[in-house]
Design an enzyme around this catalytic site. Structure first.
Site, PDB file in Angstrom:
ATOM      1  NE  ARG A 135     -27.907  46.741 -57.929  1.00  8.82           N
ATOM      2  CZ  ARG A 135     -28.336  48.213 -58.148  1.00  8.82           C
ATOM      3  NH1 ARG A 135     -29.483  48.582 -58.766  1.00  8.82           N
ATOM      4  NH2 ARG A 135     -27.939  49.214 -57.340  1.00  8.82           N
ATOM      5  CG  HIS A 145     -30.418  46.106 -53.988  1.00  4.12           C
ATOM      6  ND1 HIS A 145     -30.385  47.496 -54.256  1.00  4.12           N
ATOM      7  CD2 HIS A 145     -29.209  45.405 -54.059  1.00  4.12           C
ATOM      8  CE1 HIS A 145     -29.258  47.834 -54.586  1.00  4.12           C
ATOM      9  NE2 HIS A 145     -28.328  46.644 -54.541  1.00  4.12           N
ATOM     10  CG  ASN A 203     -33.217  50.139 -53.135  1.00  2.00           C
ATOM     11  OD1 ASN A 203     -32.103  49.369 -53.582  1.00  2.00           O
ATOM     12  ND2 ASN A 203     -33.744  49.757 -52.263  1.00  2.00           N
ATOM     13  CG  HIS A 256     -21.075  43.413 -60.193  1.00  2.00           C
ATOM     14  ND1 HIS A 256     -20.613  44.459 -59.361  1.00  2.00           N
ATOM     15  CD2 HIS A 256     -22.422  43.443 -59.646  1.00  2.00           C
ATOM     16  CE1 HIS A 256     -21.544  44.994 -58.447  1.00  2.00           C
ATOM     17  NE2 HIS A 256     -22.476  44.159 -58.638  1.00  2.00           N
TER      18      HIS A 256
HETATM   19  C1  HEM Z   1     -20.340  43.584 -53.278  1.00  2.00           C
HETATM   20  C2  HEM Z   1     -21.108  44.835 -53.124  1.00  2.00           C
HETATM   21  C3  HEM Z   1     -21.987  45.363 -54.246  1.00  2.00           C
HETATM   22  C4  HEM Z   1     -21.844  46.636 -54.678  1.00  2.00           C
HETATM   23  C5  HEM Z   1     -21.094  47.854 -54.248  1.00  2.00           C
HETATM   24  C6  HEM Z   1     -22.674  46.756 -55.977  1.00  2.00           C
HETATM   25  C7  HEM Z   1     -22.898  47.890 -56.399  1.00  2.00           C
HETATM   26  C8  HEM Z   1     -23.845  47.851 -57.918  1.00  2.00           C
HETATM   27  C9  HEM Z   1     -24.168  49.046 -58.292  1.00  2.00           C
HETATM   28  C10 HEM Z   1     -23.627  50.510 -57.946  1.00  2.00           C
HETATM   29  C11 HEM Z   1     -24.838  48.783 -59.383  1.00  2.00           C
HETATM   30  C12 HEM Z   1     -25.265  49.712 -60.707  1.00  2.00           C
HETATM   31  C13 HEM Z   1     -26.347  50.246 -60.260  1.00  2.00           C
HETATM   32  C14 HEM Z   1     -26.880  51.385 -61.303  1.00  2.00           C
HETATM   33  O1  HEM Z   1     -25.819  52.174 -61.610  1.00  2.00           O
HETATM   34  O2  HEM Z   1     -28.013  51.621 -61.225  1.00  2.00           O
HETATM   35  C15 HEM Z   1     -25.009  47.205 -59.419  1.00  2.00           C
HETATM   36  C16 HEM Z   1     -25.470  46.659 -60.450  1.00  2.00           C
HETATM   37  C17 HEM Z   1     -25.873  45.201 -60.456  1.00  2.00           C
HETATM   38  N1  HEM Z   1     -25.645  44.454 -59.122  1.00  2.00           N
HETATM   39 FE1  HEM Z   1     -24.304  44.937 -57.644  1.00  2.00          FE
HETATM   40  N2  HEM Z   1     -23.305  45.524 -55.962  1.00  2.00           N
HETATM   41  C18 HEM Z   1     -22.746  44.524 -55.099  1.00  2.00           C
HETATM   42  C19 HEM Z   1     -22.988  43.209 -54.986  1.00  2.00           C
HETATM   43  C20 HEM Z   1     -24.068  42.580 -55.735  1.00  2.00           C
HETATM   44  C21 HEM Z   1     -24.574  41.277 -55.368  1.00  2.00           C
HETATM   45  C22 HEM Z   1     -24.148  40.550 -54.174  1.00  2.00           C
HETATM   46  C23 HEM Z   1     -25.414  41.045 -56.518  1.00  2.00           C
HETATM   47  C24 HEM Z   1     -26.166  39.754 -56.636  1.00  2.00           C
HETATM   48  C25 HEM Z   1     -25.889  38.544 -56.190  1.00  2.00           C
HETATM   49  C26 HEM Z   1     -25.342  42.070 -57.418  1.00  2.00           C
HETATM   50  C27 HEM Z   1     -25.985  42.014 -58.404  1.00  2.00           C
HETATM   51  C28 HEM Z   1     -25.946  43.168 -59.434  1.00  2.00           C
HETATM   52  C29 HEM Z   1     -26.435  43.136 -60.791  1.00  2.00           C
HETATM   53  C30 HEM Z   1     -26.826  41.802 -61.430  1.00  2.00           C
HETATM   54  C31 HEM Z   1     -26.203  44.425 -61.391  1.00  2.00           C
HETATM   55  C32 HEM Z   1     -26.727  44.795 -62.729  1.00  2.00           C
HETATM   56  C33 HEM Z   1     -28.213  45.228 -62.461  1.00  2.00           C
HETATM   57  C34 HEM Z   1     -29.241  45.584 -63.655  1.00  2.00           C
HETATM   58  O3  HEM Z   1     -28.488  45.823 -64.823  1.00  2.00           O
HETATM   59  O4  HEM Z   1     -30.195  45.871 -63.816  1.00  2.00           O
HETATM   60  N3  HEM Z   1     -24.566  42.957 -56.712  1.00  2.00           N
HETATM   61  N4  HEM Z   1     -24.310  46.855 -58.145  1.00  2.00           N
END
Ligand code: HEM
Ligand SMILES: *[C@@H]1O[C@H](CO)[C@@H](O)[C@H](O)[C@H]1NC(C)=O
Ligand SMILES: *[C@@H]1O[C@H](CO)[C@@H](O)[C@H](O)[C@H]1NC(C)=O
Length: 318
Positions: free
Chosen positions: A62, A66, A94, A193
């Site tokens: 992630r 970002h 972030n 995800h």
């Molecule tokens: C399509 C639009 C996307 C949205 C709206 C989105 C939104 C989010 C949100 C809200 C979270 C949880 C953050 C938290 O609660 O602290 C999250 C987690 C995550 N996102 Fe996305 N995301 C998107 C696309 C992506 C992309 C493109 C990637 C990587 C290629 C990605 C990888 C991740 C990962 C791996 C997590 C878990 C992180 C952790 O456990 O530390 N996301 N995302």
């Protein structure tokens, strides 16, 4: 056609071919002579960090996303705020959310010890994202390298470019299109995800108010995400296999078990349903499209040549 204009035509064509896209100067062998141990050094540190905590693989993946969506993959997200500098770490998407900065610091200090001033923070983040996916069982790919680090960051661009979990499909498509990424890239990249966790605050309205959600799933998630309080409580983005990089994310969407409103938007009777179905039944296609999309994302507006710098400390400019 006169010889001179033919020559002009060929020259123009060569210029177009050479400079097509802004990532023309990245190369997978960029550090082959300047820092031959670059890739193995990153891999060793990521392996150790993920052995300690599997979630770190998700966090590093992630972190790269970002970084790239805010003026390109230039390490801008890593810069600390100071009294005279506003970075991206406090941006809504972030703050209290992005993790992995310490792992990048560890890698950077090891690389500074073996090849000082050579490997950029932006490349470290890109390689760490790939290694993270591989460690949790996902696909591998060759990472184009040679990004340089920014001397600037943009809080406002971080707030505007990073998609919100309340986004609907058309907003998601536009957010990726604005970065030169296709709808297919968007669907494949969302498969990230399949690993990691999200905080109650980002999915509360989905589990309490959305109608396109499996009711038993909503009830089970509410156990740790009440209507009031518990904002920081975590829930896995993929309830089935949260520490395995697989195609379960898409299977979940088909059974209305996407955790984020934005996840379920990809399978909600719209134009992307068919691709979600394809990825849910064909993990090989998902892996291959994910790898392609990761390279595409990693190629967003890199600084190359003499632009930017190679930071010695990822958290501050030189
Ligand atoms: C399509 C639009 C996307 C949205 C709206 C989105 C939104 C989010 C949100 C809200 C979270 C949880 C953050 C938290 O609660 O602290 C999250 C987690 C995550 N996102 Fe996305 N995301 C998107 C696309 C992506 C992309 C493109 C990637 C990587 C290629 C990605 C990888 C991740 C990962 C791996 C997590 C878990 C992180 C952790 O456990 O530390 N996301 N995302
Ligand atoms: C659900 O929607 C109602 C009506 O719009 C709103 O008052 C309430 O705050 C929402 N609840 C959550 C948890 O988002
Ligand atoms: C950046 O911030 C972190 C966390 O507040 C701190 O530990 C670190 O020393 C800072 N680094 C620099 C170079 O400012």
């Amino acid at each position: 056609m006169k010889t001179t204009s033919l020559f002009a035509c060929i020259t123009a064509l060569l210029i177009i071919l050479c400079f097509r896209g802004s990532n023309g100067q990245l190369s997978s062998t960029f550090y082959a002579t300047s820092c031959p141990s670059a890739l193995s050094t990153v891999k060793a540190a990521v392996t150790a960090a993920v052995a300690k905590e599997k979630r770190m693989a998700a966090s590093l993946l992630r972190l790269h996303f970002h970084d790239c969506f805010v003026n390109g993959c230039d390490g801008s997200i890593l810069l600390n705020d100071t009294s005279t500098f506003t970075g991206e770490k406090t941006a809504g998407p972030n703050a209290n959310s992005v993790r992995g900065y310490e792992v990048i610091d560890t890698i950077k200090s090891r690389l500074e010890a073996v090849c000082s001033g050579v490997v950029s923070c932006a490349d470290i983040v890109t390689i760490a994202a790939r290694d993270s996916v591989v460690l949790l069982g996902g696909p591998t790919w060759t990472v184009p390298l040679g990004r340089r680090d920014s001397t600037t960051a943009s809080l406002s661009t971080a707030n505007s470019n990073l998609p919100s979990p309340s986004s609907d499909l058309s907003t998601l498509i536009s957010a990726f299109q604005a970065q030169g990424l296709s709808t297919k890239d968007m669907i494949a990249l969302s498969g990230a995800h399949t690993i990691g966790q999200a905080r109650c605050t980002v999915f509360r309205s989905r589990i309490f108010n959305d109608t396109n959600i499996d009711s038993a799933f909503a009830t089970s998630v509410k156990a740790n995400c009440p209507s009031n309080g518990g904002d920081a409580n975590l829930s896995p983005l993929d309830l089935v296999t949260p520490t395995v990089f697989d195609n379960n994310y898409y299977k979940n969407l088909r059974s209305k078990k996407g955790l984020l409103h934005s996840d379920q938007a990809l399978f909600n009777g719209g134009s992307t349903d068919a691709m979600v179905t394809t990825y849910s039944t064909n993990p090989t296609t998902f892996f291959s499209d994910f790898a392609t999309a990761m390279v595409n994302m990693g190629n967003i507006s890199p600084l190359t040549g003499t632009s930017g710098e190679v930071r010695t400390d990822c958290r501050k400019t030189n």
